[in-house]
Scaffold this motif. Structure first.
Motif, PDB file in Angstrom:
ATOM      1  N   GLY A 160       0.811  -1.211   0.000  1.00 34.81           N
ATOM      2  CA  GLY A 160       0.000   0.000   0.000  1.00 34.81           C
ATOM      3  C   GLY A 160       0.847   1.265   0.000  1.00 34.81           C
ATOM      4  O   GLY A 160       0.557   2.221  -0.732  1.00 34.81           O
ATOM      5  N   ILE A 161       1.900   1.270   0.792  1.00 36.15           N
ATOM      6  CA  ILE A 161       2.802   2.426   0.832  1.00 36.15           C
ATOM      7  C   ILE A 161       3.468   2.626  -0.521  1.00 36.15           C
ATOM      8  O   ILE A 161       3.590   3.753  -1.020  1.00 36.15           O
ATOM      9  CB  ILE A 161       3.860   2.250   1.935  1.00 36.15           C
ATOM     10  N   MET A 162       3.898   1.533  -1.142  1.00 33.35           N
ATOM     11  CA  MET A 162       4.549   1.631  -2.441  1.00 33.35           C
ATOM     12  C   MET A 162       3.576   2.150  -3.502  1.00 33.35           C
ATOM     13  O   MET A 162       3.950   2.933  -4.372  1.00 33.35           O
ATOM     14  CB  MET A 162       5.090   0.258  -2.861  1.00 33.35           C
ATOM     15  N   ALA A 163       2.315   1.737  -3.445  1.00 33.25           N
ATOM     16  CA  ALA A 163       1.323   2.206  -4.419  1.00 33.25           C
ATOM     17  C   ALA A 163       1.111   3.707  -4.290  1.00 33.25           C
ATOM     18  O   ALA A 163       1.016   4.419  -5.292  1.00 33.25           O
ATOM     19  CB  ALA A 163       0.010   1.456  -4.221  1.00 33.25           C
ATOM     20  N   LEU A 164       1.054   4.205  -3.049  1.00 32.84           N
ATOM     21  CA  LEU A 164       0.905   5.641  -2.843  1.00 32.84           C
ATOM     22  C   LEU A 164       2.109   6.393  -3.400  1.00 32.84           C
ATOM     23  O   LEU A 164       1.971   7.460  -4.006  1.00 32.84           O
ATOM     24  CB  LEU A 164       0.744   5.940  -1.348  1.00 32.84           C
ATOM     25  N   GLY A 165       3.302   5.831  -3.202  1.00 30.99           N
ATOM     26  CA  GLY A 165       4.506   6.465  -3.723  1.00 30.99           C
ATOM     27  C   GLY A 165       4.535   6.479  -5.238  1.00 30.99           C
ATOM     28  O   GLY A 165       4.984   7.456  -5.856  1.00 30.99           O
ATOM     29  N   GLN A 166       4.040   5.403  -5.844  1.00 32.16           N
ATOM     30  CA  GLN A 166       4.034   5.326  -7.307  1.00 32.16           C
ATOM     31  C   GLN A 166       3.203   6.436  -7.941  1.00 32.16           C
ATOM     32  O   GLN A 166       3.591   6.995  -8.972  1.00 32.16           O
ATOM     33  CB  GLN A 166       3.453   3.981  -7.753  1.00 32.16           C
ATOM     34  N   PHE A 167       2.056   6.727  -7.354  1.00 33.13           N
ATOM     35  CA  PHE A 167       1.136   7.666  -7.977  1.00 33.13           C
ATOM     36  C   PHE A 167       1.255   9.080  -7.418  1.00 33.13           C
ATOM     37  O   PHE A 167       0.398   9.927  -7.679  1.00 33.13           O
ATOM     38  CB  PHE A 167      -0.300   7.149  -7.843  1.00 33.13           C
ATOM     39  N   SER A 168       2.312   9.335  -6.681  1.00 31.88           N
ATOM     40  CA  SER A 168       2.583  10.711  -6.267  1.00 31.88           C
ATOM     41  C   SER A 168       3.216  11.458  -7.438  1.00 31.88           C
ATOM     42  O   SER A 168       3.881  10.854  -8.288  1.00 31.88           O
ATOM     43  CB  SER A 168       3.514  10.730  -5.050  1.00 31.88           C
ATOM     44  N   PRO A 169       3.025  12.775  -7.550  1.00 34.21           N
ATOM     45  CA  PRO A 169       3.579  13.534  -8.673  1.00 34.21           C
ATOM     46  C   PRO A 169       5.103  13.427  -8.719  1.00 34.21           C
ATOM     47  O   PRO A 169       5.774  13.535  -7.696  1.00 34.21           O
ATOM     48  CB  PRO A 169       3.135  14.972  -8.375  1.00 34.21           C
ATOM     49  N   GLY A 170       5.631  13.195  -9.891  1.00 35.60           N
ATOM     50  CA  GLY A 170       7.071  13.088 -10.059  1.00 35.60           C
ATOM     51  C   GLY A 170       7.426  12.870 -11.515  1.00 35.60           C
ATOM     52  O   GLY A 170       6.530  12.753 -12.378  1.00 35.60           O
ATOM     53  N   PRO A 171       8.718  12.809 -11.845  1.00 34.59           N
ATOM     54  CA  PRO A 171       9.138  12.643 -13.240  1.00 34.59           C
ATOM     55  C   PRO A 171       8.570  11.391 -13.891  1.00 34.59           C
ATOM     56  O   PRO A 171       8.133  11.435 -15.046  1.00 34.59           O
ATOM     57  CB  PRO A 171      10.666  12.577 -13.130  1.00 34.59           C
ATOM     58  N   ASP A 172       8.581  10.258 -13.169  1.00 36.18           N
ATOM     59  CA  ASP A 172       8.095   9.012 -13.763  1.00 36.18           C
ATOM     60  C   ASP A 172       6.629   9.118 -14.162  1.00 36.18           C
ATOM     61  O   ASP A 172       6.247   8.769 -15.279  1.00 36.18           O
ATOM     62  CB  ASP A 172       8.270   7.853 -12.768  1.00 36.18           C
ATOM     63  N   MET A 173       5.798   9.601 -13.235  1.00 36.89           N
ATOM     64  CA  MET A 173       4.361   9.693 -13.513  1.00 36.89           C
ATOM     65  C   MET A 173       4.077  10.699 -14.620  1.00 36.89           C
ATOM     66  O   MET A 173       3.209  10.477 -15.472  1.00 36.89           O
ATOM     67  CB  MET A 173       3.619  10.074 -12.225  1.00 36.89           C
ATOM     68  N   LEU A 174       4.808  11.801 -14.632  1.00 37.98           N
ATOM     69  CA  LEU A 174       4.593  12.819 -15.656  1.00 37.98           C
ATOM     70  C   LEU A 174       4.959  12.276 -17.035  1.00 37.98           C
ATOM     71  O   LEU A 174       4.195  12.432 -18.007  1.00 37.98           O
ATOM     72  CB  LEU A 174       5.440  14.054 -15.334  1.00 37.98           C
TER      73      LEU A 174
END
Length: 207
Positions: free
Chosen positions: A13-27
């Protein structure tokens, strides 16, 4: 083993929240999926997950301490990552400039070239803050007694869950109304993506 399952789910769950936080990868992933389609989006997701699996292995193995003891190396990596993000941002902003000032239609101007997989891999692998984040998240879950398979399970969550959720996000962005809306406003949206990448590059190296 039963006691380890809830702990593993909490880590996921913590990793999923980190994945979808704004950042270069998601952008980068979001823009690629919107502009180049689902296949390119999934390829980008797999590239990001590959970089994440490398940093995940180092973090689970306790090697993240290397960056703490070598600040010059960490700073150099951040500058390289910032340069790469600036280059991607420049390409998008240049595309917007061509559309607005040459009368070209959206989609006919210069786009990001090269393999989406490599783009995703470099975006993640060149950013040492990924390892710093993973080290901070992984460390508490390595304390205490755990089964022998525990470190491998943590790595599996990092790598497999990362690639799966990002790939699903890329496919969700293929929803027809969303894609059509993006195409209508592509120059403006790509300009915002470009400015976002430049801003993230500056933030990466800002003291």
């Amino acid at each position: 083993m039963d006691a380890a399952i809830p702990e593993l789910l909490a880590f996921a769950g913590i990793m999923a929240l980190g994945q979808f936080s704004p950042g270069p990868d998601m952008l980068l992933l979001t823009r690629t999926a919107l502009a180049e389609g689902g296949r390119a989006g999934v390829a980008t997701a797999l590239g990001i997950a590959t970089g994440l699996s490398v940093y995940g292995g180092l973090s689970v193995g306790g090697m993240a301490v290397v960056l703490d003891k070598a600040p010059a190396l960490r700073q150099a990596m951040m500058w390289v990552a910032a340069a790469y993000l600036l280059w991607l941002g420049y390409k998008l902003l240049r595309e917007c400039f061509i559309v607005f000032y040459s009368g070209a239609k959206a989609g006919e101007a210069l786009a990001l070239k090269g393999s989406p997989y490599v783009r995703g891999l470099l975006c993640n692998l060149l950013n040492p803050k990924v390892m710093v984040f993973l080290a901070a998240v992984v460390a508490p879950f390595l304390r205490g007694e755990h089964p022998e398979w525990w470190p491998k399970a943590l790595w599996g969550v990092i790598a497999i869950q990362g690639g799966t959720l990002w790939a699903l996000w890329a496919l969700l962005l293929q929803w027809r109304p969303l894609r059509e809306g993006y195409k209508k406003a592509q120059p403006v949206i790509d300009g915002l993506f470009g400015l976002g990448l430049v801003a993230l590059a500056v933030k990466l190296v800002w003291p």
